[in-house]
Design a protein around this motif. Sequence first.
Motif, short mmCIF file in Angstrom:
data_model
loop_
_atom_site.label_atom_id
_atom_site.label_comp_id
_atom_site.label_asym_id
_atom_site.label_seq_id
_atom_site.Cartn_x
_atom_site.Cartn_y
_atom_site.Cartn_z
N PRO A 155 0.84 -1.20 0.00
CA PRO A 155 0.00 0.00 0.00
C PRO A 155 0.87 1.25 0.00
O PRO A 155 1.92 1.30 0.63
N THR A 156 0.44 2.23 -0.74
CA THR A 156 1.15 3.51 -0.74
C THR A 156 0.35 4.46 0.12
O THR A 156 -0.80 4.77 -0.20
N PRO A 157 0.94 4.92 1.22
CA PRO A 157 0.20 5.74 2.15
C PRO A 157 -0.23 7.09 1.61
O PRO A 157 -1.25 7.61 1.97
N PHE A 158 0.58 7.64 0.72
CA PHE A 158 0.25 8.97 0.22
C PHE A 158 0.85 9.12 -1.17
O PHE A 158 2.06 9.05 -1.33
N GLU A 159 0.02 9.30 -2.14
CA GLU A 159 0.48 9.45 -3.52
C GLU A 159 0.72 10.92 -3.84
O GLU A 159 -0.11 11.76 -3.51
N PRO A 160 1.84 11.24 -4.50
CA PRO A 160 2.04 12.63 -4.92
C PRO A 160 1.05 12.99 -6.03
O PRO A 160 0.70 12.16 -6.85
N TYR A 161 0.59 14.22 -6.00
CA TYR A 161 -0.33 14.65 -7.05
C TYR A 161 0.01 16.03 -7.57
O TYR A 161 -0.74 16.58 -8.38
N ILE A 162 1.13 16.58 -7.16
CA ILE A 162 1.57 17.86 -7.72
C ILE A 162 2.85 17.58 -8.50
O ILE A 162 3.86 17.17 -7.92
N PHE A 163 2.77 17.79 -9.78
CA PHE A 163 3.88 17.47 -10.67
C PHE A 163 4.38 18.72 -11.37
O PHE A 163 3.62 19.63 -11.65
#
Length: 110
Positions: free
Chosen positions: A18-26
């Motif tokens: 599981p990925t606890p927190f995915e980046p979403y600002i690129f």
Amino acid sequence: MSPQLSIDINNELASLSPTPFEPYIFRVDGLLRRENELAYEPEILAIGPYHHGKANLEMMEKHKIRYLQMYLVRTNESSVDRFVNAMQDLEERTRKCYAESIVLEKDAFV
């Protein structure tokens, strides 16, 4: 689709950690950016660390401080301490929102 293929894909999905927190600002991709460099450069205002410290945005940085002062007056706050503490608590989580590492010291990032 064969049943085995579904089983294989489901097994692969189950094995993912599981990925606890995915980046979403690129940051805008370099190839796309080169098509129209100016389209991706802020002219007046930047929010966030990608354009931090750019000279052409300095005037608005002063306005941000003025707006903060107006907010403090409007909300009867005597200090920014409460807000700084809240942002310090969120600093690590906020950094994880960015797809790449942000090379700013903690205080500069907050």
